[in-house]
Design an enzyme around this catalytic site. Structure first.
Site, PDB file in Angstrom:
ATOM      1  N   LYS A   1       0.833  -1.212   0.000  1.00 56.50           N
ATOM      2  CA  LYS A   1       0.000   0.000   0.000  1.00 56.50           C
ATOM      3  C   LYS A   1       0.861   1.254   0.000  1.00 56.50           C
ATOM      4  O   LYS A   1       0.445   2.310  -0.508  1.00 56.50           O
ATOM      5  CB  LYS A   1      -0.970  -0.022   1.182  1.00 56.50           C
TER       6      LYS A   1
ATOM      7  N   THR B   1      -3.670   5.633   3.523  1.00 56.59           N
ATOM      8  CA  THR B   1      -2.364   6.089   3.077  1.00 56.59           C
ATOM      9  C   THR B   1      -2.445   6.842   1.754  1.00 56.59           C
ATOM     10  O   THR B   1      -1.617   7.707   1.479  1.00 56.59           O
ATOM     11  CB  THR B   1      -1.407   4.883   2.943  1.00 56.59           C
TER      12      THR B   1
END
Length: 332
Positions: A192, A249
């Protein structure tokens, strides 16, 4: 469990010390920099990595590994992934079989392509029979330190270990869900960061929600393909350690990896960006491992590939996006 050693006092390690303080009567926080350790003892604030947040008075701060580890029942490691092997080798003489090991590091080791828990196991099994769990999920350190509601995942291959960490760490604002899938949890937490660099590029270029939604969705597909190829479960990547952490994120202004992408889109050089950051953006190094793993498992990871080309071979952010959009047409 009453005694906790936290190895690493960046923003995440410091936040974990604060949020876990009510759960453990004894916490020792190991700090790499002796001068920072002195400031953490008084005035009990991490003015480098997490300014504005006070350490509870019973947390002991030290820059000596033997002191930090003495009598610890749980060893919670929060160092950057590229330092995990060397630090655990230094820690090895002070560890024993009775300890539980929990990794909160989100990254992969370049070269070996091992997940952080695998690196820890490889070091420890020379002398111990280690019990290792991992924690990951959508967690910004500042929000955790403010005791804002946070949910994440703890995973190991031993249900009793997973449940022990879940019980020991969970509190009124810090909720852990149990999983048997360490592979999926760690791959989600690592890849990620690579996708988040791309999300930062989109934001820095002034592109809108269409592009961001497409990148997040296709990034999730990449993460899932890799995790499943490595033995993880697709369901894990649909949860907190996958989709949850990815959305945070890719969209949150506190994301270091997203910030790297934004600055690249603004024309800054990678070395300049890295040198101006106090904390590590794990996605930069993880791009290397992601591309190598894609080759090893013969899967397509086009976003990771273009981030790798942008970071390490100097293609422009605009060209990276163009390459992704001009790939041959496929089924979803």
């Amino acid at each position: 469990m009453k005694s906790l050693a936290i190895i690493g006092a960046g923003s995440w390690g410091t936040a974990l010390a604060i949020v876990l303080a009510p759960r453990f009567p004894r916490i020792r926080l190991w700090v790499y920099e002796p001068d920072l350790a002195s400031r953490l003892r008084k005035p009990r604030e991490n003015d480098v990595y997490l300014p504005g947040y006070q350490l509870p008075p019973h947390i002991e701060v030290t820059s000596e590994l033997p002191i930090a580890l003495d009598g610890a029942e749980v060893v919670l490691s929060v160092m950057p992934s590229h330092l995990a092997r060397a630090l655990y080798q230094q820690m090895l003489p002070f560890l024993n079989d009775s300890m539980l090991f929990v990794s909160a590091t989100k990254g992969l080791e370049n070269g070996s392509l091992l997940r952080t828990s695998e690196v820890i196991r490889e070091v420890l099994q020379t002398c111990l029979t280690p019990r290792i769990a991992v924690i990951s999920g959508p967690t910004f350190a500042k929000e955790v330190a403010r005791f804002e509601p946070t949910a994440l995942v703890v995973a190991s291959d031993a249900p009793s270990l997973t449940e022990a960490v879940q019980s020991a760490f969970s509190g009124p604002t810090f909720r852990l869900y149990a999983s048997p899938d360490s592979t999926g949890v760690e791959i989600g937490g690592s890849i990620k960061n690579v996708v988040a660099i791309g999300a930062g590029v989109l934001h820095g270029m002034g592109l809108g929600f269409n592009a961001a939604a497409a990148l997040i969705t296709r990034g999730l597909a990449e993460m899932t393909r890799l995790a499943v190829a490595m033995g993880g479960k697709a369901q894990t990547l649909a949860g907190l350690a996958g989709l949850g952490d990815l959305v945070l994120t890719c969209t949150g202004d506190l994301s270091r990896n997203r910030t790297v992408g934004v600055e690249l889109a603004h024309g800054r050089k990678l070395d300049e960006i890295v040198n101006s950051m106090k904390m590590v953006a794990e996605g930069i190094k993880t791009t290397n491992a992601a591309v190598d793993l894609a080759k090893r498992y013969s899967i397509e990871m086009p976003i990771s590939e273009q981030m790798f080309q942008m970071l390490h071979f100097g293609i422009s952010p605009r060209e990276a996006i163009q390459r992704l959009m001009e790939r041959s047409l496929k089924r979803e």
